[in-house]
Design an enzyme around this catalytic site. Structure first.
Site, PDB file in Angstrom:
ATOM      1  N   HIS A 175       0.777  -1.273  -0.011  1.00 21.72           N
ATOM      2  CA  HIS A 175      -0.013   0.071   0.046  1.00 21.72           C
ATOM      3  C   HIS A 175       0.908   1.125   0.233  1.00 21.72           C
ATOM      4  O   HIS A 175       1.961   1.205   0.620  1.00 21.72           O
ATOM      5  CB  HIS A 175      -1.118  -0.007   1.232  1.00 21.72           C
ATOM      6  CG  HIS A 175      -1.928   0.812   0.953  1.00 21.72           C
ATOM      7  ND1 HIS A 175      -1.843   2.271   1.592  1.00 21.72           N
ATOM      8  CD2 HIS A 175      -3.296   0.798   0.925  1.00 21.72           C
ATOM      9  CE1 HIS A 175      -2.991   3.042   1.116  1.00 21.72           C
ATOM     10  NE2 HIS A 175      -3.991   2.000   0.998  1.00 21.72           N
ATOM     11  N   ASP A 224      -7.811  -4.845  -0.504  1.00 22.98           N
ATOM     12  CA  ASP A 224      -8.244  -5.167  -1.807  1.00 22.98           C
ATOM     13  C   ASP A 224      -8.239  -6.686  -1.947  1.00 22.98           C
ATOM     14  O   ASP A 224      -9.146  -7.251  -2.756  1.00 22.98           O
ATOM     15  CB  ASP A 224      -7.500  -4.222  -2.768  1.00 22.98           C
ATOM     16  CG  ASP A 224      -7.994  -2.713  -2.708  1.00 22.98           C
ATOM     17  OD1 ASP A 224      -8.990  -2.555  -2.716  1.00 22.98           O
ATOM     18  OD2 ASP A 224      -7.046  -2.077  -2.844  1.00 22.98           O
TER      19      ASP A 224
END
Length: 475
Positions: A336, A392
């Protein structure tokens, strides 16, 4: 001659020595940040042969490609510590909110700054659900799209379309101080648009879904929750006393809560950049939706599913990871921009996935996902690069298990993120000192001044990217 010196006014300051001029500058440090405009005072004469476009005499500029370390505002909304894996909404840990709160209650928290009392929440929830109904023309608008139009294209367009219906919400028509006055009348107008946007987000998303299915639109029901109403509008087929599965309804509510805000991400920044011109909030939200549409942002969970489909069976995971190391394949759902250890949302989503799979049955890709997760977390290559699963990685599996088509995944991201966009927009409209339009600087590295040459006297500049491409036309 000795060098000029400056005594810091406070220990909370930065002392800068400009080796070009020998001058020393003291720049205040407030909340562990320094004002970029302070560097404009650090001026120097242009060096021999230096380009005039550098504007050296006008002070230093701060170069930060991609906003890697530039704070654009002061905010009270969301705190993230990427190294420690911490996410808090208005000070409340995301883990506590996911366990005890709901998406709409958390929306109230993000927008207004505190958890609501029962009477406060009743007003907010009632208004949001009441404003879920759209004008009858909205059906004609959504039906005007092709059956195979991407649902994000429909949703983005629909948000912009909404703004055309509410002239009282447009500062261009009502005066530029419409939302910045901060008095009771101004706040009432602002709140009404907030209710409308949150309420209609699910309705427009459901309409985009049903366009793809070739099915009639469903009027938002009464008596259901925010996510329950959303599922009802998408799946209702005319059954008597139909209600969505409560476990799936709760799972979607948790996912909505987790996606409600994430500080200064690309789409939130887009909303604020657009909103800084004092455009109506519908146009600002449409701009955020367009930003989220991109595969580096809202399309990430869709990319995870496509990756897992390409891997196929768990036994293919080792070969896939080796291809990732050779940069032949892309690993989606890991790592991320902010989180350098683990994404705190991923643990909550993983637990939610287990609850969903009890109802839907295990997704055939789950074993592949678990094998990929286990292998990557043990591999020194990924450990060294701090590539842990993010939100995700698991959310796409939940959406897939619930029956959502792949290209609808970004819509399921955009609908809850409307809340965060509005929270940041409202904060900016009411900030002390008013709203200043966002106008970043650039570093010009193009040609210096040159004179116009008549077309017959020009020499062609050849090479890739140096001219327009020739396109072949069919038919």
């Amino acid at each position: 001659m000795g060098q000029p010196t400056a005594t810091p006014d406070s220990v909370n300051s930065l002392t800068v020595h400009d080796n070009r001029t020998g001058k020393v500058y003291n720049i205040p440090i407030v909340d562990n940040s320094i004002p970029a405009t302070a560097f404009k005072t650090i001026q120097a004469p242009r060096a021999p042969g230096e380009r005039e476009e550098n504007e050296t005499e006008k002070g230093l500029r701060v170069s930060d490609k991609g906003f890697l370390n530039t704070a654009v505002l002061r905010s009270e909304i969301t705190f993230i510590d990427g190294d420690a894996g911490i996410l808090r909404y208005r000070g409340y840990p995301i883990e506590q909110l996911a366990l005890h709160s709901s998406h709409l209650e958390t929306a109230y928290l993000l927008i207004y700054g505190s958890l609501p009392t029962k009477p406060q929440f009743k007003i907010f929830e009632t208004e949001v659900l009441h404003h879920g109904v759209t004008h009858a023309d909205a059906e004609q608008f959504c039906r005007s799209f092709r059956y195979d139009a991407h649902p994000m294209a429909i949703l983005t367009s629909a948000f912009a379309y909404l703004g055309s219906y509410y002239g009282e919400a447009n500062p261009s028509l009502q005066g530029q101080s419409l939302y910045t006055r901060g008095n009771a009348a101004s706040l009432e107008i602002m709140d009404k648009q907030i209710y409308r946007l949150i309420g209609k987000a699910t309705t427009l998303a459901a309409m985009a879904y049903r366009v793809r299915q070739g099915r009639e639109f469903v009027t938002p029901p009464t008596g259901l929750s925010y996510t329950g109403s959303f599922l009802y509008q998408m799946d209702h087929l005319g059954e008597e006393n139909y209600t969505p599965n409560p476990i799936l309804e709760k799972a979607l509510d948790v996912l909505f809560l987790l996606h409600a805000d994430h500080e200064m991400n690309a789409s939130s920044t887009t909303v604020l950049q657009t909103g800084s011109s004092l455009v109506d909030p519908y146009s600002a939200i449409a701009a955020g939706c367009a930003s989220l549409y991109g595969p580096l942002h809202g399309g990430a969970n869709e990319a995870v599913i496509r990756m897992l489909i390409s891997i196929g069976k768990p036994e293919n995971v080792p070969a896939f990871l080796e291809a990732v190391k050779k940069r032949e394949k892309v690993l989606s759902g890991f790592g991320h921009r902010v989180y350098k250890t683990s994404d705190p949302r991923s643990f909550i989503v993983r637990k939610t996935a287990d609850e969903v799979f009890k109802i839907t049955g295990k997704d055939e890709l789950l074993e592949t996902a678990m094998a990929l997760h286990a292998a990557a977390m043990k591999d020194e290559y990924f450990i060294k690069r701090k590539l842990a699963p993010n939100v995700d990685f698991w959310s796409g599996l939940i959406y897939r298990a619930m029956g959502f088509p792949l290209d609808f995944f970004p819509v399921l991201f955009a609908v809850p993120r409307v809340v965060g966009w509005l929270a940041h927009w409202r904060q900016m409209m009411l900030q002390e000192g008013g709203v200043k339009i966002w106008r970043p600087r650039q570093i010009y590295v193009g040609a210096s001044k040159r004179d116009y040459v008549p077309i017959d006297e020009r020499v062609a500049v050849e090479g890739l990217r140096k001219g327009p491409s020739a396109i072949s036309h069919s038919g």
